[in-house]
Design an enzyme around this catalytic site. Sequence first.
Site, PDB file in Angstrom:
ATOM      1  N   GLY A 118      23.542  -4.209 -10.732  1.00  0.00           N
ATOM      2  CA  GLY A 118      23.365  -3.724 -12.105  1.00  0.00           C
ATOM      3  C   GLY A 118      23.879  -2.301 -12.258  1.00  0.00           C
ATOM      4  CB  THR A 139      21.004  -4.613  -2.750  1.00  0.00           C
ATOM      5  OG1 THR A 139      20.018  -5.638  -2.838  1.00  0.00           O
ATOM      6  CG2 THR A 139      22.301  -5.246  -2.322  1.00  0.00           C
ATOM      7  CG  ASP A 141      18.030  -8.316  -3.314  1.00  0.00           C
ATOM      8  OD1 ASP A 141      16.968  -8.185  -2.683  1.00  0.00           O
ATOM      9  OD2 ASP A 141      18.151  -8.044  -4.519  1.00  0.00           O
ATOM     10  NE  ARG A 176      -7.018 -19.638   8.577  1.00  0.00           N
ATOM     11  CZ  ARG A 176      -7.812 -18.601   8.385  1.00  0.00           C
ATOM     12  NH1 ARG A 176      -7.357 -17.374   8.550  1.00  0.00           N
ATOM     13  NH2 ARG A 176      -9.050 -18.773   8.017  1.00  0.00           N
ATOM     14  CG  MET A 183      11.086  -8.266  -2.386  1.00  0.00           C
ATOM     15  SD  MET A 183      11.375  -6.498  -2.608  1.00  0.00           S
ATOM     16  CE  MET A 183       9.962  -6.052  -3.594  1.00  0.00           C
ATOM     17  NE  ARG A 185      17.317  -8.351  -8.066  1.00  0.00           N
ATOM     18  CZ  ARG A 185      16.675  -7.550  -8.913  1.00  0.00           C
ATOM     19  NH1 ARG A 185      16.327  -8.007 -10.090  1.00  0.00           N
ATOM     20  NH2 ARG A 185      16.395  -6.315  -8.603  1.00  0.00           N
ATOM     21  CD  GLU A 236      12.054 -11.612  -5.015  1.00  0.00           C
ATOM     22  OE1 GLU A 236      10.945 -11.126  -5.269  1.00  0.00           O
ATOM     23  OE2 GLU A 236      13.116 -10.958  -5.110  1.00  0.00           O
ATOM     24  CG  LEU A 284       4.512  -3.458   3.049  1.00  0.00           C
ATOM     25  CD1 LEU A 284       3.688  -4.498   3.782  1.00  0.00           C
ATOM     26  CD2 LEU A 284       4.253  -2.063   3.620  1.00  0.00           C
ATOM     27  NE  ARG A 286      12.898  -1.463  -3.386  1.00  0.00           N
ATOM     28  CZ  ARG A 286      12.661  -1.698  -4.671  1.00  0.00           C
ATOM     29  NH1 ARG A 286      12.933  -2.906  -5.167  1.00  0.00           N
ATOM     30  NH2 ARG A 286      12.199  -0.772  -5.465  1.00  0.00           N
TER      31      ARG A 286
END
Length: 360
Positions: A118, A139, A141, A176, A183, A185, A236, A284, A286
């Site tokens: 962006g 980023t 990402d 478990r 993250m 995106r 995410e 956490l 980032r």
Amino acid sequence: MPPPRLGILTAGGDCAGLNAVIRGIVCAAAKSNMEVMGFPEGYEGLVNPSAARVLTLANTQGIEAQGGTILGSTNKGRFQLRRSADGTFTLPDSLLRAARQAFDQNRVSALVILGGDGSLRTALQLSRAGLRIIGVPKTIDNDIESTDVTFGFDTAVARVADAAGNLRTTADSHRRVLIIEVMGRHTGWLALHGGIAGGADIILLPEIPFDSDLLVKFLKDAERRGTRSLLAVVAEGARARSGRQIRHRTSSGDSRLGGIGNFVESLIATRIGRETRCCSLGHLQRGGAPTAADRILGQQFGVHAVELVREGMFGRMVSFRFGAVTDVSLADAVNRRRAVLPESQILRHARSLGVFLGDG
Ligand code: F6P
């Protein structure tokens, strides 16, 4: 004659390694007898040019090892471009004028913009308007086209791997299933790399919508084999084949990806009744000090940005391709998302490791 001045700003969401780039720029600029001005709070700093400050070798010493950005950043604000009805992005004239004024008032001849997709889109508009701009991709990402990797990614992967290791021990104790939502995106790079590094049994990515029945079968088979615990890393942006991405509203009213981890948790609880817990890693990933790899890559990106300025190569974005730092046209890099491709080697290797990727 005063030395030429180079401006820097950090825009968009932060990541580890931004300060390493700033340090790289300051060091390389000093060698080329250039001064560096740091604009605070992302693009907003251009509207308030008197807040810019000189960055020197002395006042940036050691910052390559620090997380965040010493300049501050905003991922909203006036310079955030909106897509118009015909699909184009434009920056209002008033903001272009403000940017020009910021250049003039601070005697800045070129501006290095550290940002994600962006923010680099805004950088491209400034460049098209005739300002001398260099982009540096940033980023966690890792989704920017034209660069194989961005700084901040390695650190985020390390955070995911670390969390996975910690969650495995408690998952083992209690037999478990532990889910970590990460993250990234709309791309699954972080989940994929973090999941492999952290020894995940299941990795769910936006690029491979998962089949819930196959997921349940994988879990049942693992249970039958007597597997003590299971660890799932869920991006995410992941979604079930039968559903859509899950979003939530933040306190400021923004719609954000998030919640798929809890969805998978209740799917497992209802379909197989196994005790499952979900943990969302959030920011956490980032925050904190960059890894050694990100400190190196960040400083190299900074040095290359200064080389581009020296050579008068504006409208370029620093990039890392085929093992070396290089540069590409900003126009070619923005607006193109780098996704995990179905034929990629890392996906094939993940399958060979026995990782369930959502599709059998
Ligand atoms: O693009 C980087 C990123 O960390 C994404 O992975 C995540 O979805 C988003 O930013 C979070 O943004 P914010 O900090 O605004 O919550």
